[in-house]
Design a protein around this motif. Sequence first.
Motif, mmCIF file in Angstrom:
data_model
loop_
_atom_site.group_PDB
_atom_site.id
_atom_site.type_symbol
_atom_site.label_atom_id
_atom_site.label_comp_id
_atom_site.label_asym_id
_atom_site.label_seq_id
_atom_site.Cartn_x
_atom_site.Cartn_y
_atom_site.Cartn_z
ATOM 1 N N LEU A 134 0.832 -1.203 0.000
ATOM 2 C CA LEU A 134 0.000 0.000 0.000
ATOM 3 C C LEU A 134 0.869 1.257 0.000
ATOM 4 O O LEU A 134 0.583 2.214 -0.735
ATOM 5 N N LEU A 135 1.919 1.283 0.827
ATOM 6 C CA LEU A 135 2.795 2.457 0.868
ATOM 7 C C LEU A 135 3.472 2.688 -0.482
ATOM 8 O O LEU A 135 3.588 3.832 -0.936
ATOM 9 N N ALA A 136 3.905 1.604 -1.109
ATOM 10 C CA ALA A 136 4.532 1.743 -2.427
ATOM 11 C C ALA A 136 3.530 2.247 -3.459
ATOM 12 O O ALA A 136 3.864 3.086 -4.315
ATOM 13 N N SER A 137 2.297 1.751 -3.388
ATOM 14 C CA SER A 137 1.265 2.183 -4.335
ATOM 15 C C SER A 137 0.917 3.652 -4.135
ATOM 16 O O SER A 137 0.771 4.403 -5.106
ATOM 17 N N VAL A 138 0.794 4.059 -2.872
ATOM 18 C CA VAL A 138 0.494 5.469 -2.587
ATOM 19 C C VAL A 138 1.629 6.366 -3.058
ATOM 20 O O VAL A 138 1.408 7.410 -3.686
ATOM 21 N N ALA A 142 0.070 8.721 -5.966
ATOM 22 C CA ALA A 142 -0.495 9.964 -5.426
ATOM 23 C C ALA A 142 -0.083 11.206 -6.219
ATOM 24 O O ALA A 142 -0.930 12.078 -6.474
ATOM 25 N N PRO A 143 1.202 11.348 -6.639
ATOM 26 C CA PRO A 143 1.554 12.548 -7.421
ATOM 27 C C PRO A 143 0.769 12.650 -8.727
ATOM 28 O O PRO A 143 0.387 13.752 -9.147
ATOM 29 N N PHE A 144 0.521 11.508 -9.373
ATOM 30 C CA PHE A 144 -0.199 11.538 -10.645
ATOM 31 C C PHE A 144 -1.679 11.798 -10.432
ATOM 32 O O PHE A 144 -2.333 12.429 -11.278
ATOM 33 N N ILE A 145 -2.222 11.309 -9.322
ATOM 34 C CA ILE A 145 -3.619 11.620 -9.020
ATOM 35 C C ILE A 145 -3.769 13.116 -8.755
ATOM 36 O O ILE A 145 -4.712 13.757 -9.222
ATOM 37 N N GLY A 146 -2.839 13.688 -7.997
ATOM 38 C CA GLY A 146 -2.856 15.128 -7.770
ATOM 39 C C GLY A 146 -2.678 15.904 -9.061
ATOM 40 O O GLY A 146 -3.333 16.943 -9.271
ATOM 41 N N LEU A 147 -1.800 15.418 -9.930
ATOM 42 C CA LEU A 147 -1.589 16.083 -11.228
ATOM 43 C C LEU A 147 -2.852 16.018 -12.082
ATOM 44 O O LEU A 147 -3.188 17.002 -12.772
ATOM 45 N N PHE A 148 -3.545 14.902 -12.020
ATOM 46 C CA PHE A 148 -4.811 14.804 -12.759
ATOM 47 C C PHE A 148 -5.813 15.836 -12.241
ATOM 48 O O PHE A 148 -6.515 16.479 -13.026
ATOM 49 N N ALA A 179 -5.849 25.432 -8.660
ATOM 50 C CA ALA A 179 -5.821 24.077 -9.212
ATOM 51 C C ALA A 179 -4.479 23.398 -8.954
ATOM 52 O O ALA A 179 -4.415 22.175 -8.772
ATOM 53 N N LEU A 180 -3.398 24.191 -8.926
ATOM 54 C CA LEU A 180 -2.075 23.619 -8.670
ATOM 55 C C LEU A 180 -1.946 23.045 -7.265
ATOM 56 O O LEU A 180 -1.021 22.275 -6.988
ATOM 57 N N ILE A 181 -2.860 23.411 -6.380
ATOM 58 C CA ILE A 181 -2.836 22.873 -5.022
ATOM 59 C C ILE A 181 -2.993 21.362 -5.051
ATOM 60 O O ILE A 181 -2.441 20.655 -4.202
ATOM 61 N N MET A 182 -3.722 20.835 -6.008
ATOM 62 C CA MET A 182 -3.907 19.392 -6.119
ATOM 63 C C MET A 182 -2.572 18.672 -6.307
ATOM 64 O O MET A 182 -2.342 17.604 -5.746
ATOM 65 N N THR A 183 -1.678 19.259 -7.097
ATOM 66 C CA THR A 183 -0.356 18.664 -7.278
ATOM 67 C C THR A 183 0.418 18.663 -5.977
ATOM 68 O O THR A 183 1.091 17.679 -5.624
ATOM 69 N N ALA A 184 0.335 19.780 -5.242
ATOM 70 C CA ALA A 184 1.012 19.856 -3.952
ATOM 71 C C ALA A 184 0.454 18.827 -2.977
ATOM 72 O O ALA A 184 1.205 18.184 -2.228
ATOM 73 N N LEU A 185 -0.862 18.636 -2.987
ATOM 74 C CA LEU A 185 -1.471 17.640 -2.107
ATOM 75 C C LEU A 185 -1.021 16.229 -2.475
ATOM 76 O O LEU A 185 -0.765 15.397 -1.601
ATOM 77 N N GLY A 186 -0.913 15.976 -3.764
ATOM 78 C CA GLY A 186 -0.427 14.665 -4.205
ATOM 79 C C GLY A 186 0.980 14.388 -3.717
ATOM 80 O O GLY A 186 1.291 13.284 -3.257
ATOM 81 N N LEU A 187 1.846 15.392 -3.804
ATOM 82 C CA LEU A 187 3.223 15.232 -3.309
ATOM 83 C C LEU A 187 3.250 15.086 -1.799
ATOM 84 O O LEU A 187 4.044 14.304 -1.245
ATOM 85 N N ALA A 188 2.394 15.821 -1.097
ATOM 86 C CA ALA A 188 2.350 15.734 0.363
ATOM 87 C C ALA A 188 1.908 14.351 0.824
ATOM 88 O O ALA A 188 2.312 13.886 1.894
#
Length: 230
Positions: A134-138, A142-148, A179-188
């Motif tokens: 799960l950790l590896a999958s997240v 997660a960055p790509f989900i945030g980018l989407f 909208a760029l906040i989503m990318t930051a959230l994905g990285l976080a």
Amino acid sequence: MNSTAAEQSLGLAHYWAQGDAVSHSVAYVLLIMSILSWYYILSKAWSSWRIRRSAAALDGFWQAPTLTDAIATIKRSDSENVYTPLAAQSVEAANIKPHANSLNANTDPGELITRTLRQEINRVSSRLETGLTLLASVGSTAPFIGLFGTVWGIYHALVAVSSSGTIQIDKVAGPVGEALIMTALGLAVAIPAVLAYNAFTRVNRITLAELDAFAHDLHAYLTTGARVGK
């Protein structure tokens, strides 16, 4: 400072209010991924600390006068029950008396002990790997989900600006920045998961190496009566 924070909060609230089902779904997915990853990060950190603390009991095992005392000694320190089953099950396998009609009847005692040790190591390895997938999958998604989410938000912002008939930089910069906040959230969400995955993988590698050495010594002692190198 306070006015800037208030403006940012208003901007986020406006962005959330203007978002559609897709952007909301992306945010919820990231939230769920963050909750799950932090649950495994905290629980496995506690478990790994207890395992590493109990590893010192391996030396005390060989200082005990009898096998019964040795198993009791390591059991008191093995709070995660990682090392104790290896010793207890191998001793039981060494003392087992196969039935005449069983598959173990013609099995060499040393092979039976080896099989038991291998099964216990596989069991512990499976326990140690719990949550790592799960950790590896997240960490990887997660960055790509945030980018989407960012791409989707920018698309809607540009559609809204074009439909208004007037294109001004202030009308574009605000929605795009939100909208760029989503990318930051994905990285976080992804960065803690990746760091935790690497740390737990190292702890597991050390623990399995110690288990393998312990199993080798147990096998030597139970088949020859002497610990290897002693």
